[in-house]
Design a protein around this motif. Structure first.
Motif, PDB file in Angstrom:
ATOM      1  N   ALA A   6       3.527 -20.681   0.044  1.00 19.47           N
ATOM      2  CA  ALA A   6       2.892 -20.936  -1.253  1.00 19.47           C
ATOM      3  C   ALA A   6       3.824 -21.716  -2.167  1.00 19.47           C
ATOM      4  N   ASP A   7       5.120 -21.367  -2.167  1.00 25.80           N
ATOM      5  CA  ASP A   7       6.088 -22.071  -2.999  1.00 25.80           C
ATOM      6  C   ASP A   7       6.227 -23.530  -2.564  1.00 25.80           C
ATOM      7  N   ARG A   8       6.302 -23.731  -1.249  1.00 27.64           N
ATOM      8  CA  ARG A   8       6.466 -25.095  -0.756  1.00 27.64           C
ATOM      9  C   ARG A   8       5.194 -25.904  -0.958  1.00 27.64           C
ATOM     10  N   HIS A  19      13.020 -21.768  16.080  1.00 32.04           N
ATOM     11  CA  HIS A  19      12.849 -21.189  17.405  1.00 32.04           C
ATOM     12  C   HIS A  19      12.234 -19.800  17.320  1.00 32.04           C
ATOM     13  N   ASP A  20      12.668 -19.008  16.354  1.00 34.22           N
ATOM     14  CA  ASP A  20      12.203 -17.630  16.211  1.00 34.22           C
ATOM     15  C   ASP A  20      11.652 -17.454  14.804  1.00 34.22           C
ATOM     16  N   ASP A  21      10.325 -17.298  14.712  1.00 34.01           N
ATOM     17  CA  ASP A  21       9.728 -17.225  13.370  1.00 34.01           C
ATOM     18  C   ASP A  21       9.994 -15.882  12.687  1.00 34.01           C
ATOM     19  N   ALA A  22      10.708 -14.982  13.364  1.00 36.13           N
ATOM     20  CA  ALA A  22      11.143 -13.763  12.690  1.00 36.13           C
ATOM     21  C   ALA A  22      12.100 -14.095  11.547  1.00 36.13           C
ATOM     22  N   LEU A  23      12.610 -15.306  11.545  1.00 34.02           N
ATOM     23  CA  LEU A  23      13.472 -15.774  10.467  1.00 34.02           C
ATOM     24  C   LEU A  23      12.801 -15.619   9.109  1.00 34.02           C
ATOM     25  N   PHE A  24      11.480 -15.768   9.089  1.00 35.86           N
ATOM     26  CA  PHE A  24      10.751 -15.680   7.826  1.00 35.86           C
ATOM     27  C   PHE A  24      10.504 -14.237   7.396  1.00 35.86           C
ATOM     28  N   ALA A  25      10.745 -13.291   8.319  1.00 31.22           N
ATOM     29  CA  ALA A  25      10.482 -11.876   8.050  1.00 31.22           C
ATOM     30  C   ALA A  25       9.059 -11.726   7.516  1.00 31.22           C
ATOM     31  N   ASP A  26       8.895 -11.069   6.394  1.00 29.66           N
ATOM     32  CA  ASP A  26       7.556 -10.885   5.823  1.00 29.66           C
ATOM     33  C   ASP A  26       7.314 -11.814   4.643  1.00 29.66           C
ATOM     34  N   ARG A  27       8.083 -12.913   4.558  1.00 26.33           N
ATOM     35  CA  ARG A  27       8.001 -13.794   3.391  1.00 26.33           C
ATOM     36  C   ARG A  27       7.325 -15.132   3.696  1.00 26.33           C
ATOM     37  N   LEU A  28       6.728 -15.282   4.871  1.00 26.36           N
ATOM     38  CA  LEU A  28       6.139 -16.562   5.226  1.00 26.36           C
ATOM     39  C   LEU A  28       5.096 -17.002   4.201  1.00 26.36           C
ATOM     40  N   GLY A  29       4.210 -16.101   3.817  1.00 24.01           N
ATOM     41  CA  GLY A  29       3.176 -16.456   2.853  1.00 24.01           C
ATOM     42  C   GLY A  29       3.758 -16.894   1.524  1.00 24.01           C
ATOM     43  N   GLU A  30       4.768 -16.176   1.051  1.00 21.99           N
ATOM     44  CA  GLU A  30       5.415 -16.515  -0.222  1.00 21.99           C
ATOM     45  C   GLU A  30       6.109 -17.869  -0.149  1.00 21.99           C
ATOM     46  N   ILE A  31       6.830 -18.099   0.956  1.00 21.74           N
ATOM     47  CA  ILE A  31       7.552 -19.370   1.122  1.00 21.74           C
ATOM     48  C   ILE A  31       6.567 -20.524   1.251  1.00 21.74           C
ATOM     49  N   ASP A  37      -5.782 -32.139   5.634  1.00 12.30           N
ATOM     50  CA  ASP A  37      -6.429 -30.905   5.179  1.00 12.30           C
ATOM     51  C   ASP A  37      -5.360 -29.978   4.615  1.00 12.30           C
ATOM     52  N   PRO A  38      -4.770 -30.345   3.481  1.00  6.78           N
ATOM     53  CA  PRO A  38      -3.640 -29.585   2.948  1.00  6.78           C
ATOM     54  C   PRO A  38      -4.068 -28.255   2.339  1.00  6.78           C
ATOM     55  N   SER A  39      -3.279 -27.220   2.570  1.00  4.68           N
ATOM     56  CA  SER A  39      -3.554 -25.905   2.011  1.00  4.68           C
ATOM     57  C   SER A  39      -2.334 -25.025   2.227  1.00  4.68           C
ATOM     58  N   VAL A  40      -2.305 -23.893   1.541  1.00  5.23           N
ATOM     59  CA  VAL A  40      -1.232 -22.918   1.761  1.00  5.23           C
ATOM     60  C   VAL A  40      -1.268 -22.431   3.205  1.00  5.23           C
ATOM     61  N   GLU A  41      -2.485 -22.259   3.727  1.00  6.56           N
ATOM     62  CA  GLU A  41      -2.616 -21.785   5.109  1.00  6.56           C
ATOM     63  C   GLU A  41      -2.062 -22.806   6.097  1.00  6.56           C
ATOM     64  N   ALA A  42      -2.318 -24.089   5.833  1.00  5.63           N
ATOM     65  CA  ALA A  42      -1.774 -25.132   6.701  1.00  5.63           C
ATOM     66  C   ALA A  42      -0.252 -25.159   6.631  1.00  5.63           C
ATOM     67  N   MET A  43       0.303 -24.909   5.449  1.00  7.17           N
ATOM     68  CA  MET A  43       1.751 -24.852   5.308  1.00  7.17           C
ATOM     69  C   MET A  43       2.317 -23.656   6.074  1.00  7.17           C
ATOM     70  N   ALA A  44       1.634 -22.525   5.997  1.00  7.44           N
ATOM     71  CA  ALA A  44       2.086 -21.333   6.721  1.00  7.44           C
ATOM     72  C   ALA A  44       2.012 -21.544   8.234  1.00  7.44           C
ATOM     73  N   ASP A  45       1.113 -22.401   8.677  1.00  6.88           N
ATOM     74  CA  ASP A  45       1.036 -22.740  10.093  1.00  6.88           C
ATOM     75  C   ASP A  45       2.138 -23.718  10.486  1.00  6.88           C
ATOM     76  N   LEU A  46       2.515 -24.599   9.557  1.00  2.00           N
ATOM     77  CA  LEU A  46       3.502 -25.638   9.859  1.00  2.00           C
ATOM     78  C   LEU A  46       4.926 -25.101   9.897  1.00  2.00           C
ATOM     79  N   LEU A  47       5.299 -24.279   8.946  1.00  2.00           N
ATOM     80  CA  LEU A  47       6.702 -23.885   8.789  1.00  2.00           C
ATOM     81  C   LEU A  47       7.310 -23.228  10.036  1.00  2.00           C
ATOM     82  N   PRO A  48       6.605 -22.312  10.717  1.00  2.00           N
ATOM     83  CA  PRO A  48       7.223 -21.700  11.900  1.00  2.00           C
ATOM     84  C   PRO A  48       7.514 -22.687  13.024  1.00  2.00           C
ATOM     85  N   ARG A  49       6.917 -23.857  12.968  1.00  2.00           N
ATOM     86  CA  ARG A  49       7.153 -24.856  14.008  1.00  2.00           C
ATOM     87  C   ARG A  49       8.534 -25.510  13.874  1.00  2.00           C
TER      88      ARG A  49
END
Length: 284
Positions: A188-190, A174-186, A159-171
């Motif tokens: 979408a790009d990936r 260790h600390d998803d603060a690494l993405f700051a406020d750019r998780l959605g942008e990253i 079930d591929p989607s931008v939302e699924a990617m945004a759920d996958l990347l923080p996994r």
């Protein structure tokens, strides 16, 4: 994360044996060669894994970071190889050895991340004389059942989607603060890369459910006498730290460094430590 890891990074196509690889290089070709082998995952590439480290490592080494065969902008064999991950791992290792030939290099150190660690070990088995020291970071290859987080990576295309990617990347961290406020942008790009038909085909062929993963036996590892540095994040949710212990226990000349407050992307979360340990190990 700040700038995109691809900013200012230009690659070129190299014919490595029978396959075309997109290759990024940095540093003086007269310095010791280091081949950086990225891991798997939908939308992954050499720049996303190594882009931020290439300028730093290039101070001491001639760095070669290819999009591994079947990833990114390298060739995606069509039809994809049969035989799942074991067959594809061997083919990918062979293509990297052919890349050394194409670049006129007799030998290189290998730095393998995740699946890249398994490809590195296979390359050592195929041509031990072509490989110098090896760094295995968050490497696969241990007989450990897949975690729930790894299964999300493996089954991403159900079930591929931008939302699924945004759920996958923080996994991966260790600390998803690494993405700051750019998780959605990253994400979408990936996802734009992951949504390509060739990338999807290669992923599904790699993770063929009819074929098991690559697992190195104790005897196979015992036969590898290369100096090895095993680096693993203590909080790795994709490939737990027990995988690092297994590899370090059975590789005769391995040392193990477990880094706290780090997940699967040690090279991003603990970049300074990763570079310092890798540089020391490869130059000692």
């Amino acid at each position: 994360m700040t700038a995109s890891p691809t900013d200012g990074l230009a690659g070129r196509d190299v014919l490595a044996g029978e396959h075309r690889l997109r290759v990024y290089t940095a540093g003086d070709p007269g310095r010791p060669a280091v081949l950086l082998v990225h891991g798997s995952g939908p939308g992954v590439s050499a720049p996303s894994n190594w882009g931020h480290l290439l300028p730093v490592l290039a101070e001491d080494f001639f760095c070669i970071a290819p999009d591994v065969l079947g990833f990114g902008d390298s060739e995606h064999p069509d039809p994809a190889p049969t035989g799942g991950m074991p067959a594809y791992t061997t083919l990918r290792a062979q293509s990297l050895l052919a890349l050394l030939d194409a670049l006129g290099l007799e030998r290189a150190h290998f730095v393998g991340n995740s699946m890249g660690g398994m490809i590195t070990l296979r390359a050592v088995q195929l041509a031990p004389e072509r490989v110098g020291r090896i760094v295995l970071m968050g490497s696969g290859g241990a007989p450990i059942p897949p975690t729930d987080d790894l299964m999300r990576l493996i089954t991403f295309y159900r079930d591929p989607s931008v939302e699924a990617m945004a759920d996958l990347l923080p996994r991966f961290v260790h600390d998803d603060a690494l993405f700051a406020d750019r998780l959605g942008e990253i994400a979408a790009d990936r996802f734009a890369k992951a949504d390509r038909a060739d990338v999807r085909r290669s992923h599904l062929a790699t993770f063929d459910p009819e074929v098991g993963p690559v697992r190195f036996t104790e005897e196979e590892l015992a036969a590898i006498h290369h100096e090895a540095l095993v680096i693993h994040g203590r909080e790795d949710r994709m490939l737990p730290v027990e995988a690092g212990y297994y590899l370090a226990r059975h590789l005769p000349n391995a040392q193990l460094h477990v880094l706290p407050h780090a997940g699967h992307w040690v090279q991003i979360e603990q970049a300074a430590r990763f570079v310092a340990q890798t540089r020391l190990f490869l130059t000692e």
